[in-house]
Design a protein around this motif. Structure first.
Motif, PDB file in Angstrom:
ATOM      1  N   THR A 286     -72.151  13.781 -17.141  1.00  0.00           N
ATOM      2  CA  THR A 286     -72.282  12.326 -17.306  1.00  0.00           C
ATOM      3  C   THR A 286     -73.483  11.802 -16.555  1.00  0.00           C
ATOM      4  O   THR A 286     -74.257  10.982 -17.058  1.00  0.00           O
ATOM      5  CB  THR A 286     -71.004  11.635 -16.817  1.00  0.00           C
ATOM      6  N   LEU A 287     -73.644  12.274 -15.313  1.00  0.00           N
ATOM      7  CA  LEU A 287     -74.790  11.841 -14.524  1.00  0.00           C
ATOM      8  C   LEU A 287     -76.113  12.327 -15.124  1.00  0.00           C
ATOM      9  O   LEU A 287     -77.143  11.672 -14.982  1.00  0.00           O
ATOM     10  CB  LEU A 287     -74.653  12.351 -13.084  1.00  0.00           C
ATOM     11  N   LYS A 288     -76.053  13.474 -15.794  1.00  0.00           N
ATOM     12  CA  LYS A 288     -77.267  13.980 -16.439  1.00  0.00           C
ATOM     13  C   LYS A 288     -77.463  13.381 -17.828  1.00  0.00           C
ATOM     14  O   LYS A 288     -78.448  13.682 -18.484  1.00  0.00           O
ATOM     15  CB  LYS A 288     -77.201  15.515 -16.537  1.00  0.00           C
ATOM     16  N   ASP A 289     -76.478  12.589 -18.268  1.00  0.00           N
ATOM     17  CA  ASP A 289     -76.535  11.979 -19.600  1.00  0.00           C
ATOM     18  C   ASP A 289     -76.617  13.040 -20.689  1.00  0.00           C
ATOM     19  O   ASP A 289     -77.460  12.987 -21.585  1.00  0.00           O
ATOM     20  CB  ASP A 289     -77.723  11.016 -19.700  1.00  0.00           C
ATOM     21  N   LEU A 290     -75.713  14.036 -20.623  1.00  0.00           N
ATOM     22  CA  LEU A 290     -75.752  15.156 -21.561  1.00  0.00           C
ATOM     23  C   LEU A 290     -74.590  15.210 -22.553  1.00  0.00           C
ATOM     24  O   LEU A 290     -74.555  16.142 -23.353  1.00  0.00           O
ATOM     25  CB  LEU A 290     -75.759  16.488 -20.786  1.00  0.00           C
ATOM     26  N   PRO A 291     -73.621  14.289 -22.542  1.00  0.00           N
ATOM     27  CA  PRO A 291     -72.450  14.498 -23.400  1.00  0.00           C
ATOM     28  C   PRO A 291     -72.768  14.708 -24.866  1.00  0.00           C
ATOM     29  O   PRO A 291     -72.093  15.466 -25.543  1.00  0.00           O
ATOM     30  CB  PRO A 291     -71.637  13.215 -23.199  1.00  0.00           C
ATOM     31  N   ASP A 292     -73.753  14.024 -25.398  1.00  0.00           N
ATOM     32  CA  ASP A 292     -74.013  14.113 -26.835  1.00  0.00           C
ATOM     33  C   ASP A 292     -75.173  15.042 -27.172  1.00  0.00           C
ATOM     34  O   ASP A 292     -75.661  15.042 -28.310  1.00  0.00           O
ATOM     35  CB  ASP A 292     -74.322  12.717 -27.389  1.00  0.00           C
ATOM     36  N   THR A 293     -75.592  15.803 -26.197  1.00  0.00           N
ATOM     37  CA  THR A 293     -76.781  16.627 -26.427  1.00  0.00           C
ATOM     38  C   THR A 293     -76.590  17.599 -27.578  1.00  0.00           C
ATOM     39  O   THR A 293     -77.418  17.706 -28.484  1.00  0.00           O
ATOM     40  CB  THR A 293     -77.135  17.414 -25.156  1.00  0.00           C
ATOM     41  N   MET A 294     -75.501  18.331 -27.559  1.00  0.00           N
ATOM     42  CA  MET A 294     -75.308  19.355 -28.572  1.00  0.00           C
ATOM     43  C   MET A 294     -74.974  18.755 -29.931  1.00  0.00           C
ATOM     44  O   MET A 294     -75.222  19.358 -30.963  1.00  0.00           O
ATOM     45  CB  MET A 294     -74.206  20.323 -28.146  1.00  0.00           C
ATOM     46  N   ALA A 295     -74.383  17.564 -29.934  1.00  0.00           N
ATOM     47  CA  ALA A 295     -74.157  16.907 -31.220  1.00  0.00           C
ATOM     48  C   ALA A 295     -75.484  16.617 -31.900  1.00  0.00           C
ATOM     49  O   ALA A 295     -75.635  16.748 -33.114  1.00  0.00           O
ATOM     50  CB  ALA A 295     -73.363  15.618 -31.012  1.00  0.00           C
ATOM     51  N   VAL A 296     -76.458  16.264 -31.060  1.00  0.00           N
ATOM     52  CA  VAL A 296     -77.793  16.022 -31.605  1.00  0.00           C
ATOM     53  C   VAL A 296     -78.457  17.336 -31.972  1.00  0.00           C
ATOM     54  O   VAL A 296     -79.157  17.456 -32.969  1.00  0.00           O
ATOM     55  CB  VAL A 296     -78.658  15.265 -30.581  1.00  0.00           C
ATOM     56  N   ALA A 297     -78.197  18.382 -31.145  1.00  0.00           N
ATOM     57  CA  ALA A 297     -78.862  19.674 -31.364  1.00  0.00           C
ATOM     58  C   ALA A 297     -78.366  20.387 -32.599  1.00  0.00           C
ATOM     59  O   ALA A 297     -78.933  21.382 -33.013  1.00  0.00           O
ATOM     60  CB  ALA A 297     -78.661  20.579 -30.144  1.00  0.00           C
ATOM     61  N   GLY A 371     -81.110  13.362 -18.570  1.00  0.00           N
ATOM     62  CA  GLY A 371     -81.246  11.917 -18.455  1.00  0.00           C
ATOM     63  C   GLY A 371     -81.793  11.280 -19.702  1.00  0.00           C
ATOM     64  O   GLY A 371     -81.896  10.055 -19.790  1.00  0.00           O
ATOM     65  N   GLY A 372     -82.117  12.081 -20.693  1.00  0.00           N
ATOM     66  CA  GLY A 372     -82.687  11.516 -21.912  1.00  0.00           C
ATOM     67  C   GLY A 372     -81.669  11.325 -23.002  1.00  0.00           C
ATOM     68  O   GLY A 372     -81.877  10.529 -23.916  1.00  0.00           O
ATOM     69  N   GLY A 373     -80.571  12.098 -22.936  1.00  0.00           N
ATOM     70  CA  GLY A 373     -79.551  11.992 -23.963  1.00  0.00           C
ATOM     71  C   GLY A 373     -80.112  12.215 -25.344  1.00  0.00           C
ATOM     72  O   GLY A 373     -81.044  12.969 -25.553  1.00  0.00           O
ATOM     73  N   HIS A 374     -79.524  11.500 -26.331  1.00  0.00           N
ATOM     74  CA  HIS A 374     -79.993  11.702 -27.688  1.00  0.00           C
ATOM     75  C   HIS A 374     -81.246  10.903 -27.982  1.00  0.00           C
ATOM     76  O   HIS A 374     -81.752  10.894 -29.101  1.00  0.00           O
ATOM     77  CB  HIS A 374     -78.884  11.326 -28.688  1.00  0.00           C
ATOM     78  N   GLU A 375     -81.782  10.172 -26.936  1.00  0.00           N
ATOM     79  CA  GLU A 375     -83.039   9.472 -27.121  1.00  0.00           C
ATOM     80  C   GLU A 375     -84.235  10.390 -26.898  1.00  0.00           C
ATOM     81  O   GLU A 375     -85.370   9.996 -27.133  1.00  0.00           O
ATOM     82  CB  GLU A 375     -83.133   8.303 -26.131  1.00  0.00           C
ATOM     83  N   PHE A 376     -83.978  11.609 -26.452  1.00  0.00           N
ATOM     84  CA  PHE A 376     -85.072  12.519 -26.109  1.00  0.00           C
ATOM     85  C   PHE A 376     -85.889  12.900 -27.335  1.00  0.00           C
ATOM     86  O   PHE A 376     -85.361  13.222 -28.389  1.00  0.00           O
ATOM     87  CB  PHE A 376     -84.508  13.780 -25.458  1.00  0.00           C
TER      88      PHE A 376
END
Length: 826
Positions: A286-297, A371-376
Motif C-alpha cells: 500500500t505504501l509503495k502504491d502497488l496493489p493494482d500493478t499486476m492488474a495493469v501488467a 509509488g507510480g501505481g497504474h499511472e506509471f
C-alpha cells in the motif's frame, strides 16, 4: 512481466571445502565512487574460506586491454532524456551510450580494474541469482516451461523442473533404435556440475563464499537504489560501481552487481506475491502504491516494458555465464595468453560494463514503478535504451560464444590427443585381465549394457568377455556378405566354444552421422551375427577408431584384431590366419603362425582343404585332383574333355573342381551354370560365389601371412606357388593344378597345359602306374614352350610387400613392371 518466463539454466558446482578465500580487510571503502576498492570483510565465524577451485593464481590475464570493440555494433550516440514521467526517476543515458569511440570507453573501463585477490568461485552466488529470477515472477503464472531460457551452457533444465528432456538427450535406451550416450567422464567435462541432493539441502546455499560476498552485495544494492533514485548519469554510475569493485576479477564484478540487483528485484516481487495473503506485505504494498500493478501488467504497454526488462536480464545472465566459463577453461589444455583467449577476454571488460549498465536501467525501471501505481509510464527514450542494451549485449555475447567455441574445440582436441596417447599406452601395458582395455573401447554409462549377444539376442555387460581371447572384428557397414558367410562357418566349427569370442566394432566414416538407411543396415548386420557386437556404432570410443585407422591402418577392408586375456594386442590382423587355418589358428599369435607354416607344405591340402570337404576325401583315396579356373567357357570345355580322356586312357581316377577367378563376375557365373548343365566337372555348391571368393582370398591371405613373417618369393616355395597361380589367373585363358592325393603337384597356364593334355597319346606310355600320372605330366609341361606368351600378374590389393623383380613362370626372364588401373564390368 506477466506472461514472460525467465528460467535460467542452473549450473552446478559446489565449492570445495578446505579451499582459500580472498583475504578480508579491516576497513570497508565507500561505494560513492573514486579509486577506492571494495573488499569483503572477514567473517570470524569461518575457519575455512572457499575460493574458486580452478584458480591457483590471480587472473592477471583479465587485465588485458581490449584491442578493439565490435565495429558492426557501434552506432551514433543516442541522446536520452531522464524519464521522470512517474513519481520515480529514470536514470539518464546521455553519456557514452553506444559511443563511436569504443576504444576510449574501454580505456576508462580498464582504468577501474585493479584485482588484488585470488579468484572467487562465484557459481553459488549465481545459482541464487538464477533462483530469484526464476521465482520472482508474476503470481498469475502457475507453470514455467523447462525451455524458457537457454544459457551459454545449452538448454539445461533447472533442477526444480522436469528433467525428462535432459534424460532423453543423455540417451534413454530404446532397443533397435538410434542410441545416444554420454561419455563415462561426462562430469569431468562440466566444471559447473553440482549434485542434485546437495542443491535441495537448505544448508548448501549457506556456503562460505555466499557469506563472504554478502556484505559487498548489500552495499552495492543500496548504492544502486540510491543512484537510480537520484536520476544520475548511467555511464557515470556504472563507472563508479566498477571503481568500487576494482579489486575483484571481472566475473566477480558482474556477479556481485547482478546479485545486488537481484535483492531489489526479489524484494519487489516478494511483496507483490504476498500482498493479498500477508498483512505485512499488504501494508508495504500500500505504501509503495502497488496493489493494482499486476492488474495493469496483464496486458498493454506495461506488459511490453516488463517483457523488455526480462529480455535484457536474460542477455545479462547469458553474458555472465559466458564470462565465468572463460575463467573455468582448464589451463592444462589452453594457455590464458593464447590468441583465442586474448581475443575473447579483450571484450570481457566491455561486456561487464554494458551488463552492469543494463542492470542499472532495469533497477531504475522498477524504481519508477514504486509509488507510480497504474499511472506509471516509461519514457520512449528509456524504452529504446533497454532495447538497445539488449541488442548490444547480444552482439557481445555472439562474439564471446564464438571465441568460446574456438577455445572448446582446442581443448577438446588436446583432451582427445591426451586420451589417445593414454589409450595407446594402455594397449602396450600388461594388465591383470582384459577389462580395462575392453572398457576403453567403449563410451557408456555405468547402467548400460554396451554389448549385443547375437546368439541370445540380449544385451550384455563387458564382463562376459573377461579373461577370454577377444577377436575384434573391425569394419564399416559395408561388410562383404561373402566374408560374413565364411566367418560364420569358421565361427561355428570351433571345437572348444570358450577358447575365444568375436566382437564386432562397427566404424563409421570420419565425421559422418548415421542416416536412417545406415541405422537399418547396422541393425540388419548386427542381428545376422552370432557373436557379440557393439550395441550401436556411437558406443565405440573415438580414440579406438583413431587407433584402428592410424596404427592398424584400417581403411575399408575388415580387420580381426586379437586381444589376449590380459588385454594385450597379440595380432593386428588375424584374418589371414583365420582364412588359411580356420579355428586351428587359435590363439592367433605370431609364434603360432610361424609354427603352422613350419608344418605346412605346398600341396593340394593347403590350397583347398578348407574350401570343400570333398578335397579331404579325395586325398585320403589317393585320387588325382585337378583344380582349374578361368572364365573362357570354350577353353573349359576343351580342357575338361581332354583331361578326362587322358585319365581314362591311363586308368587314373581323376576328380576335377572349378574354382573360377579372382573377383568373380558375370562370366564366372555363366561358366558355373554351363559346367553344371553339361556335367563337365565338380563345382562349389550351393553358394558358389562365396567359395570362389574364399579360394582366392585364402591365396591372398597366404601371401600376406608369409610376407608378415618375413618370407620372400626367392626363399619360399609356397610364395612362389602363390605367385604363379596369381599370374595364371591374370591371363585371358584358363589354368590348372594337378596333384596325386597330397603328394606330387604340378600346374600350368592354359596355353601350356591344354596342348600337353590333348597330346596325351604321345606320353601316356610313360604312365605305367596311376601314381606316375602327375610326375610325367609335370615333365612334359616343363618341356613345352609356346611360340609366344604374354603373362601378367596382379598382386593382392592389400599385399603390402611388392617384390622388386618377378621372374616369368614360363621363360624365366624378368617381367616388366607397370602400374595398372582396371575397371571390369564384364
Amino acid at each position: 512481466m506477466a506472461g514472460r518466463d525467465l528460467v535460467p539454466a542452473t549450473t552446478k558446482n559446489p565449492p570445495l571445502a578446505g579451499e582459500k578465500l580472498p583475504q578480508g580487510t579491516k576497513t570497508t571503502p565507500s561505494l560513492s565512487g573514486g579509486a577506492s576498492t571494495l573488499t569483503p570483510p572477514v567473517d570470524h565465524r569461518m575457519h575455512n574460506p572457499v575460493t574458486d577451485h580452478r584458480a591457483h593464481t590471480p587472473m592477471a590475464d583479465h587485465s588485458l586491454r581490449p584491442s578493439q570493440e565490435l565495429d558492426h555494433v557501434s552506432t551514433k550516440p543516442l541522446s536520452l532524456r531522464p524519464g521522470l514521467t512517474g513519481r520515480g526517476h529514470q536514470m539518464s543515458g546521455e553519456r557514452g551510450f553506444f559511443s563511436s569511440d569504443e576504444s576510449a570507453l574501454n580505456k576508462q573501463i580498464q582504468a577501474t580494474h585493479a584485482p588484488d585477490m585470488e579468484d572467487i568461485n562465484v557459481r553459488p552466488v549465481l545459482t541464487i541469482i538464477e533462483d530469484i529470477l526464476r521465482l520472482a515472477r508474476p503470481s498469475a503464472e502457475e507453470h514455467i516451461p523447462t525451455t524458457a531460457l537457454a544459457t551459454t551452457h545449452g538448454a539445461q533444465a533447472h533442477p526444480h523442473l522436469d528433467m525428462s528432456a535432459d534424460k532423453v538427450s543423455r540417451g534413454a535406451y530404446h532397443d533397435e533404435k538410434p542410441y545416444q550416450t554420454g561419455y563415462r567422464d561426462e562430469k569431468a567435462y562440466q566444471p559447473s556440475y553440482r549434485d542434485e541432493k546437495a542443491y535441495h539441502n537448505s544448508s548448501y546455499l549457506e556456503t562460505e563464499i555466499v557469506k563472504i560476498l554478502a556484505f559487498p552485495i548489500n552495499k552495492v544494492s543500496c548504492e544502486i537504489v540510491c543512484k537510480s533514485a537520484g536520476g544520475g548519469d548511467s555511464h557515470q554510475v556504472t563507472m563508479d560501481l566498477l571503481k568500487s569493485l576494482a579489486s575483484y576479477t571481472w566475473d566477480a564484478k558482474i556477479v556481485i552487481a547482478f546479485a545486488a540487483f537481484a535483492i531489489n528485484y526479489g524484494e519487489f516481487w516478494l511483496v507483490e506475491h504476498l500482498h493479498t495473503k500477508n498483512p505485512l506485505a499488504k501494508n508495504i504494498a500500500t505504501l509503495k502504491d502497488l496493489p493494482d500493478t499486476m492488474a495493469v501488467a496483464g496486458g498493454g504497454e506495461l506488459r511490453k516494458q516488463f517483457d523488455a526488462v526480462i529480455d535484457l536480464l536474460t542477455e545479462i545472465l547469458k553474458v555472465t555465464h559466458c564470462i565465468i566459463q572463460f575463467k573455468e577453461l582448464p589451463p592444462l589444455y589452453i594457455n590464458t595468453q593464447s590468441p583465442e583467449i586474448t581475443a575473447a577476454t579483450a571484450h570481457i571488460p566491455s561486456a561487464v560494463y554494458w551488463s552492469i549498465r543494463g542492470l542499472l536501467v532495469c533497477a531504475s525501471t522498477l524504481l519508477n514503478l514504486i509509488g507510480g501505481g497504474h499511472e506509471f509510464m516509461i519514457s520512449t527514450s528509456a524504452s529504446w535504451e533497454i532495447l538497445n542494451l539488449a541488442h548490444k549485449l547480444k552482439v557481445i555475447l555472439d562474439h564471446l560464444q564464438n571465441q568460446m567455441k574456438i577455445c572448446k574445440e582446442i581443448i577438446e582436441r588436446k583432451k582427445f590427443e591426451d586420451a589417445y596417447i593414454k589409450f595407446k599406452r594402455l594397449l602396450e601395458t600388461s594388465h591383470i585381465d582384459n577389462m580395462r582395455v575392453l572398457t576403453e573401447l567403449f563410451r557408456f554409462r555405468e547402467d548400460q549394457r554396451p554389448l549385443y549377444d547375437g546368439s541370445r539376442r540380449t544385451n550384455e555387460q563387458l564382463t562376459v568377455l573377461k579373461m577370454k581371447y577377444v577377436l575384434l572384428l573391425i569394419s564399416d557397414l559395408e561388410l562383404p556378405p561373402e566374408e560374413l558367410h565364411v566367418l560364420h562357418i569358421i565361427h561355428n566349427e570351433r571345437s572348444v566354444r570358450h577358447d575365444y569370442e568375436v566382437l564386432w566394432l562397427p566404424i563409421m566414416a570420419h565425421g559422418s552421422t548415421m542416416t536412417e538407411f545406415d541405422e537399418k543396415k547396422f541393425y540388419d548386420l548386427r542381428n545376422s551375427m552370432p557373436w557379440y557386437s557393439a550395441d550401436h556404432p556411437n558406443l565405440v570410443n573415438p580414440v579406438a577408431i583413431r587407433y584402428a585407422r592410424e596404427e592398424l591402418h584400417f581403411t575399408h577392408r575388415p580387420l580381426l584384431v586379437v586381444l589376449d586375456p590380459h588385454g594385450k594386442l597379440s595380432n593386428h590382423n588375424a584374418i589371414p590366419m583365420m582364412w588359411i587355418w580356420g579355428a586351428k589358428a587359435f590363439p592367433f599369435t605370431k609364434d603360432w603362425e610361424r609354427k603352422l607354416w613350419e608344418e605346412s607344405d605346398w600341396n593340394i591340402e593347403l590350397l583347398a582343404d578348407h574350401i570343400d570337404p570333398r578335397i579331404q576325401e579325395w586325398i585320403n583315396a589317393n585320387k588325382v585332383i585337378c583344380l582349374y579356373g578361368g572364365d573362357d567357357i570354350v577353353w573349359i570345355r576343351n580342357f575338361t574333355a581332354a583331361a578326362r580322356a587322358a585319365a581314362r586312357s591311363m586308368g587314373v581316377t581323376l576328380e576335377m573342381l572349378y574354382v573360377g577367378k579372382r573377383n568373380p563376375r558375370e562370366k564366372v557365373r555363366q561358366c558355373h551354370e554351363a559346367i553344371t548343365r553339361e556335367n563337365l566337372s565338380h563345382i562349389f555348391a550351393p553358394e558358389y560365389y562365396d567359395y570362389v571368393w574364399y579360394f582366392w582370398e585364402r591365396l591372398a591371405s597366404m601371401w600376406n601371412s608369409k610376407k608378415q613373417i618375413g618370407r620372400t618369393v626367392e626363399d619360399d616355395r609356397i610364395m612362389k606357388g602363390i605367385l604363379d597361380l596369381l599370374t595364371f589367373d591374370s591371363s585371358e585363358k584358363g589354368w590348372a593344378v594337378f596333384s596325386r592325393g597330397n603328394y606330387e603337384i604340378t600346374m600350368g597356364i592354359g596355353e601350356k597345359v591344354l596342348p600337353v593334355v590333348e597330346r596325351y597319346a604321345e606320353w601316356s606310355y610313360e604312365v605305367d602306374h596311376p601314381d606316375k600320372f602327375v610326375p610325367v605330366l609335370d615333365k612334359h609341361m616343363s618341356g613345352f614352350h609356346p611360340d609366344h606368351h604374354c603373362h601378367r600378374l596382379i598382386l593382392p590389393g592389400q599385399a603390402g610387400y611388392i617384390p622388386e623383380t618377378v621372374v616369368c613362370t614360363e621363360c624365366g626372364k624378368m617381367m616388366d613392371k607397370f602400374v595398372m588401373y582396371r575397371c571390369c564390368t564384364d
